[in-house]
Design an enzyme around this catalytic site. Structure first.
Site, PDB file in Angstrom:
ATOM      1  N   LEU A   1     -10.248 -33.160 -28.069  1.00 13.44           N
ATOM      2  CA  LEU A   1      -9.023 -33.497 -27.037  1.00 13.44           C
ATOM      3  C   LEU A   1      -9.429 -34.623 -25.921  1.00 13.44           C
ATOM      4  CD1 LEU A   1      -6.412 -32.750 -25.461  1.00 13.44           C
ATOM      5  CD2 LEU A   1      -8.034 -31.524 -23.840  1.00 13.44           C
TER       6      LEU A   1
ATOM      7  N   ASP B   1       1.753 -29.289  -9.626  1.00 12.76           N
ATOM      8  CA  ASP B   1       2.225 -29.344  -8.146  1.00 12.76           C
ATOM      9  C   ASP B   1       2.172 -27.672  -7.797  1.00 12.76           C
ATOM     10  OD1 ASP B   1       3.375 -29.959  -5.892  1.00 12.76           O
ATOM     11  OD2 ASP B   1       5.308 -30.179  -6.702  1.00 12.76           O
TER      12      ASP B   1
ATOM     13  N   HIS C   1      -5.863 -25.691  -4.208  1.00 14.04           N
ATOM     14  CA  HIS C   1      -6.505 -26.685  -4.952  1.00 14.04           C
ATOM     15  C   HIS C   1      -7.816 -26.097  -5.744  1.00 14.04           C
ATOM     16  CE1 HIS C   1      -3.913 -29.850  -2.915  1.00 14.04           C
ATOM     17  NE2 HIS C   1      -4.685 -29.505  -1.841  1.00 14.04           N
TER      18      HIS C   1
HETATM   19  C1  FPP Z   1      -0.310 -30.692  -5.741  1.00 14.63           C
HETATM   20  O1  FPP Z   1      -0.151 -29.431  -5.143  1.00 14.63           O
HETATM   21  C2  FPP Z   1      -1.539 -30.967  -6.185  1.00 14.63           C
HETATM   22  C3  FPP Z   1      -2.362 -31.840  -5.861  1.00 14.63           C
HETATM   23  C4  FPP Z   1      -1.797 -32.905  -5.192  1.00 14.63           C
HETATM   24  C5  FPP Z   1      -3.626 -32.080  -6.634  1.00 14.63           C
HETATM   25  C6  FPP Z   1      -4.229 -31.570  -7.764  1.00 14.63           C
HETATM   26  C7  FPP Z   1      -5.438 -31.084  -7.864  1.00 14.63           C
HETATM   27  C8  FPP Z   1      -5.979 -30.000  -8.404  1.00 14.63           C
HETATM   28  C9  FPP Z   1      -5.140 -29.342  -9.301  1.00 14.63           C
HETATM   29  C10 FPP Z   1      -7.326 -29.414  -8.278  1.00 14.63           C
HETATM   30  C11 FPP Z   1      -8.440 -30.335  -8.666  1.00 14.63           C
HETATM   31  C12 FPP Z   1      -8.119 -31.234  -9.906  1.00 14.63           C
HETATM   32  C13 FPP Z   1      -9.254 -31.583 -10.889  1.00 14.63           C
HETATM   33  C14 FPP Z   1      -8.894 -32.454 -11.923  1.00 14.63           C
HETATM   34  C15 FPP Z   1     -10.437 -30.842 -10.607  1.00 14.63           C
HETATM   35  P1  FPP Z   1       0.378 -29.589  -3.536  1.00 14.63           P
HETATM   36  O2  FPP Z   1      -0.781 -29.451  -2.708  1.00 14.63           O
HETATM   37  O3  FPP Z   1       1.343 -30.764  -3.447  1.00 14.63           O
HETATM   38  O4  FPP Z   1       1.389 -28.305  -3.546  1.00 14.63           O
HETATM   39  P2  FPP Z   1       2.286 -27.991  -2.535  1.00 14.63           P
HETATM   40  O5  FPP Z   1       3.780 -29.093  -3.002  1.00 14.63           O
HETATM   41  O6  FPP Z   1       2.778 -26.846  -2.781  1.00 14.63           O
HETATM   42  O7  FPP Z   1       2.018 -28.519  -1.293  1.00 14.63           O
END
Ligand code: FPP
Length: 240
Positions: free
Chosen positions: A131, A20, A37
């Site tokens: 893993l 997150d 992201h």
């Molecule tokens: C949360 O941050 C993150 C996500 C909803 C997506 C997770 C994706 C990645 C880490 C990148 C791609 C993944 C892979 C496996 C290649 P948020 O957008 O909710 O952040 P915020 O709470 O600060 O808005």
């Protein structure tokens, strides 16, 4: 050897992570959320590699939740493109590092090309013995439980299962996670104290670790801190 590796004596068999804070990371820098992201995907690579080195057996990453479909279309599309590109470009590295890829969630909801790439990567890495990386995609724990109940009912209706036999272990065999042990350690980045519909059944006795670090900044040193904290917990599983 990294200094942050000192004192790591107990390695969790299964680590699950609620990644997150990508959006906030980008906002702090005046960048579009998708940049968060993109850099977050670099954290994924680093954490996967480090878990492999530490000898962690299973790593589950909450990459896209059932609720994430409600985000603006452009962001959803950018996340799907990023995922597909990640799989395309990182499969060779997974093979080289002996990482077996798996996925849980309603995978049929993903765009077709993304599903195809995912299945190709899963197939290519299926013989790896290091893993196991499990991506939770279009995943929601309540949805998983509902799907599990439907699957149980079907087994009963077909006469493969006697209703009186249903217990915790049999139910767990009808969840997406039936092939994996429950997580030992659940990490959530960015300081939020919520579960957000993640592995509700499986985390009954999982140790929680919440860090203020935003996911794009969560690299191997941050992982070492979490694993070290885990090593200091006393797990009693309800006993004394
Ligand atoms: C949360 O941050 C993150 C996500 C909803 C997506 C997770 C994706 C990645 C880490 C990148 C791609 C993944 C892979 C496996 C290649 P948020 O957008 O909710 O952040 P915020 O709470 O600060 O808005």
């Amino acid at each position: 050897m990294s200094r942050s590796l000192d004192e790591i004596k107990i390695i969790p068999r299964h680590i699950a992570i609620i990644m997150d804070g990508n959006g906030r990371w980008a906002k702090e820098r005046g960048l579009p959320r998708t940049e968060g992201h993109r850099i977050g995907a670099d954290s994924v690579s680093e954490v996967v590699e480090e878990c492999g080195k530490l000898g962690v057996e299973f790593l589950t990453l909450y990459a896209f939740s059932s609720e994430n479909w409600k985000r603006p279309k452009r962001e959803v599309s950018a996340l799907m493109t990023l995922l597909e590109r990640f799989l395309k470009t990182k499969t060779a590295e997974m093979l080289e590092k002996n990482v077996r890829l798996q996925a849980i969630g309603r995978l049929h909801d993903l765009p077709k090309s993304c599903q195809e790439q995912l299945h190709r990567s899963i197939e290519k890495t299926s013989q790896c013995t290091g893993l196991t990386l499990i991506l939770a995609l279009s995943y929601g724990a309540r949805e998983e439980i509902v799907d599990g109940i439907k699957s149980l009912l079907e087994s009963v209706e077909k006469g493969h299962l006697d209703k009186a036999m249903i217990d915790n272990d049999i139910f767990a065999k009808h969840l997406y996670t039936r092939y994996y042990p429950d997580p030992d350690l659940l990490i959530r980045t960015s300081g939020e104290l919520r579960i957000s519909n993640f592995m509700l059944w499986q985390i009954s006795y999982t140790e929680f670790y919440v860090t203020e670090t935003l996911w794009p900044d969560f690299r191997k040193e941050a992982l070492h801190l979490a694993v070290k904290a885990y090593g200091q917990r006393q797990r009693r599983f309800g006993a004394i």
